[in-house]
Design a protein around this motif. Structure first.
Motif, PDB file in Angstrom:
ATOM      1  N   TYR A  99       0.819  -1.211   0.000  1.00 48.89           N
ATOM      2  CA  TYR A  99       0.000   0.000   0.000  1.00 48.89           C
ATOM      3  C   TYR A  99       0.853   1.262   0.000  1.00 48.89           C
ATOM      4  CZ  TYR A  99       0.691   1.157   4.973  1.00 48.89           C
ATOM      5  OH  TYR A  99       1.235   1.528   6.170  1.00 48.89           O
ATOM      6  N   PHE A 127      -6.176  -8.431   4.672  1.00 53.31           N
ATOM      7  CA  PHE A 127      -5.877  -7.763   5.926  1.00 53.31           C
ATOM      8  C   PHE A 127      -6.093  -8.689   7.112  1.00 53.31           C
ATOM      9  CE2 PHE A 127      -6.902  -3.946   3.340  1.00 53.31           C
ATOM     10  CZ  PHE A 127      -5.676  -3.321   3.484  1.00 53.31           C
ATOM     11  N   PRO A 130      -9.172  -6.361  12.185  1.00 50.62           N
ATOM     12  CA  PRO A 130      -9.199  -4.904  12.225  1.00 50.62           C
ATOM     13  C   PRO A 130      -8.565  -4.329  13.493  1.00 50.62           C
ATOM     14  CG  PRO A 130     -11.333  -5.782  11.578  1.00 50.62           C
ATOM     15  CD  PRO A 130     -10.511  -6.948  12.033  1.00 50.62           C
ATOM     16  N   SER A 131      -7.955  -3.159  13.329  1.00 44.70           N
ATOM     17  CA  SER A 131      -7.412  -2.408  14.444  1.00 44.70           C
ATOM     18  C   SER A 131      -7.462  -0.943  14.063  1.00 44.70           C
ATOM     19  CB  SER A 131      -5.968  -2.819  14.744  1.00 44.70           C
ATOM     20  OG  SER A 131      -5.123  -2.446  13.671  1.00 44.70           O
ATOM     21  N   LEU A 132      -7.227  -0.064  15.043  1.00 40.97           N
ATOM     22  CA  LEU A 132      -7.275   1.366  14.779  1.00 40.97           C
ATOM     23  C   LEU A 132      -6.235   1.762  13.737  1.00 40.97           C
ATOM     24  CD1 LEU A 132      -8.608   4.031  15.550  1.00 40.97           C
ATOM     25  CD2 LEU A 132      -6.876   4.321  17.327  1.00 40.97           C
ATOM     26  N   LEU A 134      -5.018  -0.086  11.478  1.00 45.71           N
ATOM     27  CA  LEU A 134      -5.334  -0.694  10.198  1.00 45.71           C
ATOM     28  C   LEU A 134      -6.332   0.144   9.401  1.00 45.71           C
ATOM     29  CD1 LEU A 134      -4.462  -3.224   8.703  1.00 45.71           C
ATOM     30  CD2 LEU A 134      -6.438  -4.402   9.662  1.00 45.71           C
ATOM     31  N   ALA A 135      -7.106   0.968  10.060  1.00 49.71           N
ATOM     32  CA  ALA A 135      -8.090   1.802   9.373  1.00 49.71           C
ATOM     33  C   ALA A 135      -7.406   2.719   8.362  1.00 49.71           C
ATOM     34  CB  ALA A 135      -8.883   2.615  10.380  1.00 49.71           C
ATOM     35  N   PHE A 136      -6.269   3.309   8.762  1.00 51.85           N
ATOM     36  CA  PHE A 136      -5.521   4.178   7.849  1.00 51.85           C
ATOM     37  C   PHE A 136      -5.011   3.375   6.653  1.00 51.85           C
ATOM     38  CE2 PHE A 136      -1.349   5.735   6.482  1.00 51.85           C
ATOM     39  CZ  PHE A 136      -1.684   7.015   6.065  1.00 51.85           C
ATOM     40  N   ARG A 138      -6.193   0.584   5.439  1.00 55.14           N
ATOM     41  CA  ARG A 138      -7.327   0.199   4.598  1.00 55.14           C
ATOM     42  C   ARG A 138      -7.755   1.349   3.688  1.00 55.14           C
ATOM     43  NH1 ARG A 138     -10.438  -4.310   5.549  1.00 55.14           N
ATOM     44  NH2 ARG A 138      -9.927  -5.579   7.368  1.00 55.14           N
ATOM     45  N   THR A 139      -7.733   2.564   4.233  1.00 57.36           N
ATOM     46  CA  THR A 139      -8.135   3.728   3.448  1.00 57.36           C
ATOM     47  C   THR A 139      -7.187   3.945   2.277  1.00 57.36           C
ATOM     48  OG1 THR A 139      -9.106   4.784   5.390  1.00 57.36           O
ATOM     49  CG2 THR A 139      -8.589   6.207   3.525  1.00 57.36           C
ATOM     50  N   ASP A 141      -5.191   1.729   0.957  1.00 49.67           N
ATOM     51  CA  ASP A 141      -5.327   0.587   0.057  1.00 49.67           C
ATOM     52  C   ASP A 141      -6.553   0.747  -0.837  1.00 49.67           C
ATOM     53  OD1 ASP A 141      -4.542  -2.388  -0.512  1.00 49.67           O
ATOM     54  OD2 ASP A 141      -6.695  -2.416  -0.151  1.00 49.67           O
TER      55      ASP A 141
END
Length: 393
Positions: A99, A127, A130-132, A134-136, A138-139, A141
């Motif tokens: 990413y 992925f 989920p974790s905090l 990981l949100a960034f 994912r965005t 990506d």
């Protein structure tokens, strides 16, 4: 007009499957391109040891490469360095393998005119939970897959999940990972060097050369599920069904090293399970072992699986991700449901107790890799994708 210059880019703190793919692609595409080069951005947060080991692997590959360093997620200095390198290499296409490299490639393509004409991103895995933080990721990506000109999934599972995203379905395709297959993998050569390689392995790791060796290879992380491997080994030994002495290797390094060693001690498997750490000499490893076991929770197209198969070694694995894309169950390997230690143990015992069956499945495995996953097949597929993209400019 055919594409002339392609860059493979990966941010990295150590050698893994995606790094091997990026480096291998840069090498095997050499005959097809005027300029084929791998860009590795080494992340200093991984530590000097990891970065230096990664650099040595890159140097030893024989592929053309450039190395950059960074200590932050986004750096204008790094962006400028990449821009100058791309100009020097006259890069037409930049192929991202994570990413971060996708983010930088899109920034260079869209914000810095003239850098590259097209961008490609390969998705190497799914992925983790989920974790905090990981949100960034994912965005980024999500945006990179939407904005890239072509999205490649290295397994049918990965591609099918990303095809559900808006604006991604029409530009997503499956290209399973490949392997550089050469004279090292001939059955005659493997048979000729096996005794020598096994003697070296035995001396290095305190193994019994007369035993059958089973290896589980990968980073010691939750994804690879070495805890399931240890449980499976325990069930195999306690069943009393193994006809010969077997020794089991854990090949790799990672954050779970201490925890897994403790698990082995508590299971009283110290004399059966051996930790080898990372083995750079893959020729020695795969020429020596009798079988590969893979117990992962998820996978793309695992390089270690292809490597073992190319050496004619049978694989017993969990049927996750891209593994069923590679293994024809019961023909070129054996598959068990994810998390099923009993089934894994039963299949492994069957192969270890039957030399003829084990070798026949190993032979079919080698044939499958040569037919569907060789570097020639892999390179031609990518070259075709690049040319189609450039033709649409």
């Amino acid at each position: 007009m055919s594409v002339r210059s392609v860059v493979q880019m990966r941010f990295s703190g150590g050698m893994g499957g995606a790094e091997s793919v990026a480096l291998s692609l840069a090498g095997i595409l050499g005959p097809y391109l005027e300029n084929s080069v791998a860009y590795f951005v080494l992340e200093r947060r991984a530590g000097d040891k990891a970065c230096s080991e990664m650099l040595e692997r890159v140097k030893a590959s024989g592929a053309r490469y450039r190395v950059f360093y960074t200590d932050r997620r986004f750096s204008m200095r790094l962006l400028s360095e990449l821009r100058r390198a791309l100009d020097d290499d006259k890069a037409e296409i930049i192929h991202a393998h994570c990413y971060k490299s996708a983010f930088y490639s899109l920034a260079l393509k869209n914000l810095v005119p003239g850098s590259v004409k097209r961008s490609v991103v390969t998705l190497h895995g799914l992925f983790e939970p989920p974790s905090l933080g990981l949100a960034f990721i994912r965005t980024i990506d999500f945006l990179s897959t939407m904005l890239s000109d072509r999205v490649i999934g290295c397994s049918n599972e990965i591609a099918s999940r990303y095809k559900m995203l808006p604006f991604v379905k029409g530009k997503t395709e499956v290209v399973q990972n490949g392997l550089i297959v050469d004279s090292r993998h001939s059955s005659e050569r493997v048979a000729a060097v096996a005794a020598k390689m096994r003697a070296r392995m035995a001396a290095l790791y305190g193994l019994d050369p007369s035993a059958l060796w089973v290896a589980c290879v990968g980073r010691l992380t939750g994804q690879k599920n070495f805890a399931l491997y240890i449980k499976t080994v325990s069930e195999m030994i306690s069943s009393g069904r193994l006809k010969r002495k077997c020794e089991f290797l854990i090949v790799g390094e990672g954050v779970l090293n201490a925890e897994l060693r403790q698990m082995v001690r508590e299971s009283e498997l110290d004399r059966s399970i051996f930790f080898t750490s990372y083995i750079a000499d893959t020729d020695m490893l795969y020429s020596s072992i009798d079988m590969l076991m893979q117990t992962s929770v998820w996978e793309g197209t695992p390089i270690c699986l292809l490597e073992a198969m190319a050496y004619g070694k049978p694989v017993v694995a969990t049927a996750v991700g891209g593994v069923p894309d590679v293994i024809d169950d019961g023909v070129s390997g054996c598959l068990a449901p994810a998390g099923d230690s009993a089934k894994l143990a039963s299949l492994a015992i069957l192969l270890l107790n039957d030399d003829v069956l084990r070798r026949n499945i190993g032979r079919k495995a080698a044939e499958a890799v040569l037919k569907r996953h060789s570097h020639e097949v892999w390179a031609k597929r990518h070259f075709s994708i690049y040319n189609a993209l450039l033709a649409s400019v």
